[in-house]
Design a protein around this motif. Structure first.
Motif, PDB file in Angstrom:
ATOM      1  N   GLY A 376      -2.509  -6.324  -0.174  1.00  0.00           N
ATOM      2  CA  GLY A 376      -2.307  -6.971   0.857  1.00  0.00           C
ATOM      3  C   GLY A 376      -3.634  -7.679   1.469  1.00  0.00           C
ATOM      4  O   GLY A 376      -4.376  -7.145   1.239  1.00  0.00           O
ATOM      5  N   ASP A 401       4.159  -0.765  -4.777  1.00  0.00           N
ATOM      6  CA  ASP A 401       3.157  -1.374  -3.803  1.00  0.00           C
ATOM      7  C   ASP A 401       1.561  -0.814  -4.322  1.00  0.00           C
ATOM      8  O   ASP A 401       1.516   0.216  -5.235  1.00  0.00           O
ATOM      9  CB  ASP A 401       3.179  -0.458  -2.584  1.00  0.00           C
ATOM     10  N   PRO A 404      -0.917  -2.351   0.608  1.00  0.00           N
ATOM     11  CA  PRO A 404      -0.407  -3.274   1.363  1.00  0.00           C
ATOM     12  C   PRO A 404      -1.335  -3.656   2.367  1.00  0.00           C
ATOM     13  O   PRO A 404      -1.141  -4.881   3.025  1.00  0.00           O
ATOM     14  CB  PRO A 404       0.930  -2.836   1.754  1.00  0.00           C
ATOM     15  N   GLU A 407      -0.242  -6.199   5.670  1.00  0.00           N
ATOM     16  CA  GLU A 407       1.104  -7.016   5.189  1.00  0.00           C
ATOM     17  C   GLU A 407       2.272  -6.199   4.944  1.00  0.00           C
ATOM     18  O   GLU A 407       2.280  -4.872   4.826  1.00  0.00           O
ATOM     19  CB  GLU A 407       0.766  -7.837   4.012  1.00  0.00           C
ATOM     20  N   PRO A 409       4.878  -4.539   2.816  1.00  0.00           N
ATOM     21  CA  PRO A 409       5.034  -4.517   1.555  1.00  0.00           C
ATOM     22  C   PRO A 409       5.948  -5.188   0.664  1.00  0.00           C
ATOM     23  O   PRO A 409       5.637  -5.487  -0.379  1.00  0.00           O
ATOM     24  CB  PRO A 409       5.029  -2.818   1.329  1.00  0.00           C
ATOM     25  N   ILE A 412       5.186  -8.554  -0.232  1.00  0.00           N
ATOM     26  CA  ILE A 412       4.411  -8.474  -1.315  1.00  0.00           C
ATOM     27  C   ILE A 412       4.866  -8.352  -2.549  1.00  0.00           C
ATOM     28  O   ILE A 412       4.728  -8.931  -3.654  1.00  0.00           O
ATOM     29  CB  ILE A 412       3.155  -7.499  -1.170  1.00  0.00           C
ATOM     30  N   ARG A 413       5.773  -7.327  -2.780  1.00  0.00           N
ATOM     31  CA  ARG A 413       6.683  -7.131  -3.935  1.00  0.00           C
ATOM     32  C   ARG A 413       7.771  -8.416  -4.231  1.00  0.00           C
ATOM     33  O   ARG A 413       7.727  -8.824  -5.260  1.00  0.00           O
ATOM     34  CB  ARG A 413       7.487  -5.987  -3.704  1.00  0.00           C
TER      35      ARG A 413
END
Length: 484
Positions: A376, A401, A404, A407, A409, A412-413
């Protein structure tokens, strides 16, 4: 030492020769009596916001890019305070190893400086390496937390190494460190370049700025009397070689297209590679105990630097054949009873992940399984790209993860999964690794990518203990126990 001693005469004001200086820092919390505080512009805030606090803690002077009123101590305002900070730090912490080599590039810096250090050790040279892994000398390593430490921490480390008798230092030069002038006072003999691909676009406004920051090592930091050793397999290496030659710097090129050290052949073996390269018109063949073509390129970059330093050719070749892998770089943490290995690597860029999977493929009879995520607060553009690379090159992908940071998580994923829609999503990194290990079959290989040598996972502002290598080893042990 006085404040006047640390400055060029043009910056000295009346009374500076009576101000004693014993330390210098850019962290106001570490400021104290006798300390100079560097109020530098940062990514999110400007150091001037903390100048008054530093003065209250005892700072005797402040350097910055503009005057700061009402703090009760002298303020030295210059156009480039970061460079001034570096040169002042070098005087506060004097001395550095007499032979310093700096290596830059997106990938391969850590391995190259560590391989060069190992070659020096074989040659009986008291050498050290400094970078992402920390400061390494002999069998000891001190973690610094940064690829290129801030100027004060860097000069303090160089001074300590020199006082301990270290004559040779191989250090990583990050784009952040070069752009922020952290290395301005380092006396370089040789500069090396590995490659350049997308990374750190959360910090650099565009790729051109990223390239120019790396190029500073060769156009501004390396003296004309030094030597540049450059991998020219990519267009950016070619451009850097052109710039060094234009300056009149001695320039050696390496790689598959290298003019001075040309890689001729790499044949993968189960746990090593047979390598052939040309140096000085002679073909040299050897077995290198490393996995992955990119590791060979790192090794020959280190070798070319050693050759240029005048080390005995046979000694360098012998050192290459006994190289030890670098922590968290294709590091084997164990294997299943069916001999399916589990490897941990620091690959955290599209190019790094691509090279990692391609490096493992020739050594793998079965499937390649990959567990990875993206950090992140870092270049979001690379997330789907890394997902697409994993989808294309691996046989099974688990998205999890990484760090992160601030952010969400899940966001992001989701960005990563956009590039690999057929991947399995397991948020918890430990659970993801354990699941991947249970999926291994005879002939398979598991790659755990992104964190490498790191021993923590950053969630929000908290760093939780987490080591991919330790988790991978526990997962293998649990698998073995379940199969008894």
């Amino acid at each position: 030492m006085t404040l006047a001693d640390l400055l060029d005469s043009a910056l000295v004001q009346p009374g500076f020769d009576a101000i004693e200086v014993t330390d210098i820092t850019l962290d106001s919390r570490k400021a104290g009596p006798g300390c100079v505080f560097a109020a530098l512009p940062g990514v999110k805030v400007h150091g001037r916001q903390f100048a008054a606090s530093a003065a209250e803690r005892g700072a005797v002077a402040v350097i910055s890019d503009a005057p700061i009123d009402g703090i009760g101590v002298p303020v030295i305002a210059v156009e480039d305070p970061a460079a001034l900070f570096s040169f002042m730090a070098a005087k506060v912490f004097p001395g550095q190893p007499e032979h310093v080599v700096a290596v830059t590039g997106t990938n391969g810096k850590s391995s190259t400086v560590e391989f060069l250090r190992q070659i020096w050790v074989k040659a009986g040279i008291d050498g050290a390496s400094l970078g992402t892994l920390g400061v390494t000398r002999g069998h000891e390593r001190e973690v610094t937390g940064y690829t290129t430490p801030d100027a004060a921490a860097l000069q303090k480390a160089l001074s300590a190494l020199a006082s301990e008798g270290v004559t040779h230092l191989a250090m990583e030069a990050s784009s952040h460190g070069l752009k922020q002038r952290r290395m301005e006072a380092v006396n370089l003999k040789i500069a090396g370049f590995s490659n350049l691909t997308q990374d750190h676009l959360d910090y650099h406004p565009d790729f051109e700025d990223y390239f120019r920051s790396k190029q500073r090592l060769f156009t501004e930091r390396l003296p004309v009397s030094g030597t540049a050793v450059i991998n020219i397999d990519g267009e950016w290496g070619v451009k850097i070689a052109q710039s060094t030659r234009a300056r009149g710097v001695k320039t050696l090129t390496i790689g598959w297209r290298g003019e001075d050290l040309q890689l001729l052949e790499v044949v993968p073996r189960p746990a090593s590679q047979s390598v052939a390269f040309n140096w000085g018109g002679e073909t040299i063949r050897m077995e290198v105990p490393l996995v992955g073509e990119f590791q060979v390129l790192n090794a020959i970059l280190a070798a070319a630097i050693a050759f240029e330093e005048g080390l005995d050719r046979d000694l360098v070749i012998a050192a290459l054949q006994s190289l030890e892998g670098v922590a968290g770089r294709l590091e084997k943490v164990g294997e299943t009873a069916d001999a399916a290995p589990v490897l941990v690597d620091y690959a955290h860029t599209p190019d790094g992940l691509d090279k990692l999977i391609r490096a493992a493929r020739p050594h793998t009879r079965g499937r390649i399984l990959v567990v990875f995520g993206c950090g992140g607060d870092r270049d979001p553009d690379k997330r789907s790209k890394m997902g697409a690379i994993a989808e294309e090159l691996a046989d099974m992908v688990i998205v999890t993860d990484d760090n992160p940071r601030s952010e969400d998580p899940a966001d992001i994923r989701r960005a990563v999964m956009a590039g690999c829609p057929s991947a399995t999503e397991i948020a918890d990194r430990e659970e993801a690794i354990f699941h991947a290990v249970t999926e291994l079959r005879e002939g398979d290989c598991l790659l755990i990518a992104g964190k490498g040598h790191e021993t923590g996972q950053t969630v929000g502002d908290v760093v939780h203990p987490f080591d991919d290598r330790e988790v991978g080893a526990r997962a293998l042990k649990a698998r073995e126990a379940s199969h008894v």
